[in-house]
Design an enzyme around this catalytic site. Structure first.
Site, PDB file in Angstrom:
ATOM      1  N   SER A  93      42.879  55.523  34.230  1.00 38.18           N
ATOM      2  CA  SER A  93      42.535  54.171  34.744  1.00 38.18           C
ATOM      3  C   SER A  93      41.074  53.764  34.059  1.00 38.18           C
ATOM      4  O   SER A  93      40.265  54.802  33.796  1.00 38.18           O
ATOM      5  CB  SER A  93      42.508  54.259  36.226  1.00 38.18           C
ATOM      6  OG  SER A  93      42.019  52.799  36.859  1.00 38.18           O
TER       7      SER A  93
ATOM      8  N   LYS B 169      40.779  60.063  38.523  1.00 37.49           N
ATOM      9  CA  LYS B 169      41.001  59.389  37.272  1.00 37.49           C
ATOM     10  C   LYS B 169      40.032  59.766  35.997  1.00 37.49           C
ATOM     11  O   LYS B 169      40.265  60.098  34.939  1.00 37.49           O
ATOM     12  CB  LYS B 169      40.865  57.767  37.283  1.00 37.49           C
ATOM     13  CG  LYS B 169      41.948  57.074  38.196  1.00 37.49           C
ATOM     14  CD  LYS B 169      43.387  57.259  37.490  1.00 37.49           C
ATOM     15  CE  LYS B 169      44.218  58.099  38.366  1.00 37.49           C
ATOM     16  NZ  LYS B 169      45.890  57.987  37.861  1.00 37.49           N
TER      17      LYS B 169
ATOM     18  N   ILE C  34      47.232  45.560  35.379  1.00 37.62           N
ATOM     19  CA  ILE C  34      48.498  45.609  34.930  1.00 37.62           C
ATOM     20  C   ILE C  34      49.476  45.073  35.881  1.00 37.62           C
ATOM     21  O   ILE C  34      49.287  45.543  37.149  1.00 37.62           O
ATOM     22  CB  ILE C  34      49.066  47.030  34.272  1.00 37.62           C
ATOM     23  CG1 ILE C  34      48.035  47.410  33.324  1.00 37.62           C
ATOM     24  CG2 ILE C  34      50.285  46.728  33.531  1.00 37.62           C
ATOM     25  CD1 ILE C  34      47.819  46.737  32.133  1.00 37.62           C
TER      26      ILE C  34
ATOM     27  N   TYR D 194      40.417  57.870  44.485  1.00 36.26           N
ATOM     28  CA  TYR D 194      41.103  57.365  43.608  1.00 36.26           C
ATOM     29  C   TYR D 194      40.460  57.508  41.923  1.00 36.26           C
ATOM     30  O   TYR D 194      40.599  57.765  41.120  1.00 36.26           O
ATOM     31  CB  TYR D 194      41.695  55.995  43.493  1.00 36.26           C
ATOM     32  CG  TYR D 194      42.350  55.375  42.337  1.00 36.26           C
ATOM     33  CD1 TYR D 194      43.876  55.626  42.070  1.00 36.26           C
ATOM     34  CD2 TYR D 194      41.821  54.605  41.454  1.00 36.26           C
ATOM     35  CE1 TYR D 194      44.521  55.400  40.973  1.00 36.26           C
ATOM     36  CE2 TYR D 194      42.541  54.071  40.260  1.00 36.26           C
ATOM     37  CZ  TYR D 194      43.998  54.316  40.205  1.00 36.26           C
ATOM     38  OH  TYR D 194      44.433  53.843  39.105  1.00 36.26           O
TER      39      TYR D 194
ATOM     40  N   ASN E 233      52.734  60.298  34.227  1.00 36.13           N
ATOM     41  CA  ASN E 233      52.014  58.979  34.661  1.00 36.13           C
ATOM     42  C   ASN E 233      52.175  58.543  36.173  1.00 36.13           C
ATOM     43  O   ASN E 233      51.217  57.677  36.755  1.00 36.13           O
ATOM     44  CB  ASN E 233      53.051  57.965  34.110  1.00 36.13           C
ATOM     45  CG  ASN E 233      53.193  56.530  34.712  1.00 36.13           C
ATOM     46  OD1 ASN E 233      52.182  55.800  34.524  1.00 36.13           O
ATOM     47  ND2 ASN E 233      54.253  56.301  35.446  1.00 36.13           N
TER      48      ASN E 233
END
Length: 260
Positions: A141, A160, A189, A156, A89
């Site tokens: 993601s 992902k 989130i 990023y 994670n």
């Protein structure tokens, strides 16, 4: 007790989704190795699990350093004699910037933590998972999988997207060993990760879009919670999902369908 007597390793367990997952797995009967870089955070998580009657240990390690991850997985197996669940994670948002302003060392750091870190987490866990089978869950993601409108999040998003390919490759490779590998793709989130995101000069490259009722259709714009994601992790870790592998699951209240 959906994961009773199983041993779970959770990276990024000091806060956010990792913390919520570690606590829920422990409440559901698992022995939990809470892994991360900040010892104080891990100690707090392990203490909260112990106070609720669960069993956990803190394992300090940097997921991007091979030697530390090998030592960490060996320690977990030595402690409990097995490893059944791996929740890969931990990750960073890194720097979000126009491509010509994104420095090579900034790109490298995001790749090393998010992608190489996932590889090292799973690589050193697999020898122990192979002994009896198990479940690997990777946190990806909506960015890089369904959403490409967060301009500047190039490094990023690439990590992902790569995590999804990584999951599918390993789902087949490890199927004979009864190891399931799945990937979750959270949207907005409520965690602290955004506070650690550096965004530079994005106004000049972003496409202007307004969502007057919010970006999350299912909740009228309200972000999801780490606990909701933890429930999905528990499902994929437990035997109830024993015929699911190589699958990505978006948990975003429909956000990615709206803004993708």
């Amino acid at each position: 007790m959906q994961v009773a007597n199983k041993v779970a390793a959770v990276t990024g367990a000091g806060s956010g989704i990792g913390k919520a997952a570690a606590q829920l797995l422990a409440r559901s009967g698992a022995k939990v190795a809470a892994m991360g870089r900040t010892e104080a955070e891990l100690t707090e998580v392990v203490g909260s699990i112990a106070s609720s009657g669960g069993e956990a240990i803190a394992v300090t390690a940097d997921i991007s350093v091979a030697e530390q991850m090998q030592t960490a997985m060996d320690r977990i197996a030595d402690k409990w004699g097995r490893l059944d669940i791996v929740f890969a994670n931990a990750g960073i948002n890194g720097v979000w910037a126009p491509i010509e302003q994104l420095e090579p060392h900034e790109w490298d750091k995001t790749i090393n933590v998010n992608l190489t870190g996932t590889f090292l987490t799973v690589k050193y866990a697999v020898p122990y998972l192979k002994k009896q089978g198990g479940s690997v869950i990777v946190t990806s993601s909506i960015n890089g999988t369904r959403v490409f409108s967060n301009t500047g999040a190039t490094a990023y998003s690439c990590t992902k997207a790569a995590q999804v390919a990584f999951t599918k490759m390993l789902a087949l490779e490890l199927a004979d060993d009864r190891i399931r590998v799945n990937v979750i793709c959270p949207g907005a989130i409520t965690t602290a990760i955004d506070e650690n995101t550096e965004q530079r000069n994005l106004e000049s490259v972003k496409q202007p879009v307004t969502y007057p009722e919010g970006q999350v259709p299912l909740t009228d714009g309200k972000s999801g919670t780490a606990e909701q994601v933890a429930q999905l992790v528990l499902f994929l870790a437990a035997d109830v999902s024993n015929h699911i592998t190589g699958t990505e699951i978006w948990i975003d209240g429909g956000q990615s369908l709206l803004i993708g």
